[in-house]
Enzyme design. Structure first.
Site: not given
Ligand code: CNA
Length: 278
Positions: A45-48, A119, A121, A138
């Protein structure tokens, strides 16, 4: 504001024109900027994102505010919520996506100047992007240390703790152990400031799956020189993308946009091979 007028470098503001630009051989230094959205298709899952994002599912951790789970001052007194999350996100459980494979393919073709990822991950490494082309802005779960005496903590012990979902303590001083992930309130790894000039050298910037809300990472797209195409592969429009004449917005799931670009480049089979062989 949306830009009006003809682009400086691209024939037109389209993915087709981006593919032509790459095929012309003039985009030899491609910088890629990624965030959590590149990994959602892998099951992380993402954050937002509304509903599916971590922040909307953290209620069970009883945090005072969602970002607290990654806040260093909160962690000092309450490390447990972070370790609940770490158990879910720990590397080794997930497979890189098509978009990760595309970045590895760019590197293989000698076109990747640098990848900056937010990320934690480690999926870019897993996809085969060479370590010297990755800036983990990060940090990551790859190493960990005591937040007090800074002594490193062994990987195998860390894995055992995280798998059980409990909090590791330093073998030297009993301080809390934390992965070398940058929390809110901490400085970014030196690698970030040392290598961010690569964005100013880029011929093309690809931005994939990020809300561009976390600074200083969110300022990287602004470092691209004037007239340098910036392409956004994201569910939604973010940051200032769209405001320059050579910006291209490919809104939707990034794997779809990336597949479309690969097809326009004639790289579909290579991309599938790269992905299958990860
Ligand atoms: P965020 O703020 O959660 O934004 C994610 C963005 O990606 C949003 O604009 C979504 O609309 C978009 N999105 C989601 N799924 C898709 C998809 N399938 N295709 C295209 N767009 C998509 O995350 P950010 O990375 O911008 O925020 C920064 C934080 C989140 C960092 O410090 C990370 O460490 C942190 N994070 C990382 C992970 C990971 O390592 N996978 C997971 C969750 C959060």
């Amino acid at each position: 504001a949306s830009a009006a007028g003809p682009p400086a470098t691209l024939e037109e503001r389209s993915l087709e024109a981006v593919a032509d630009y790459i095929k012309s051989g003039n985009a030899r230094r491609i910088v890629v900027l990624t965030g959590a959205g590149i990994s959602t298709a892998a099951g992380i899952p993402d954050f937002r994102s509304p509903k599916t994002g971590l922040y909307s599912n953290l209620a069970r951790l009883k945090l005072p505010y969602a970002e607290a789970v990654f806040d260093i001052s909160y962690f000092r007194n309450h490390p447990e919520p972070f370790y609940v999350l770490a158990q879910e996100l720990y590397p080794g459980k997930f497979h890189p996506t098509i978009s990760h494979a595309f970045i590895a393919l760019l590197a293989e073709k000698g076109l990747l100047q640098m990848l900056f990822t937010q990320n934690i991950d480690c999926l870019e490494r897993a996809a085969g992007v060479p370590a010297d082309k990755i800036v983990e802005a990060h940090g990551s779960f790859a190493t960990q240390r005591c937040i007090e005496c800074k002594v490193e903590f062994p990987d195998a012990e860390m894995r055992a703790h995280v798998t059980r979902g409990d909090v590791p303590k330093c073998n030297e001083c009993k301080g809390l152990v934390k992965p070398d992930i940058t929390f809110f309130g901490e400085a970014l790894p030196r690698d970030f400031s040392e290598k961010s000039h690569n964005t100013a050298m880029a011929d093309l910037v690809l931005i994939i799956g990020t809300s561009l809300t976390v600074y200083p990472f969110a300022s990287l797209p602004e470092m691209a020189r004037k007239g340098i195409p910036r392409v956004l592969f994201n569910m939604e429009k973010v940051g200032s993308l769209g405001s320059r004449l050579d910006d291209v917005l490919e809104l939707g799931a990034c794997d779809d946009g990336i597949r479309k670009l690969a097809e326009l480049l004639g790289w579909t089979d290579e991309l599938d091979d790269t992905w299958r062989n990860i």
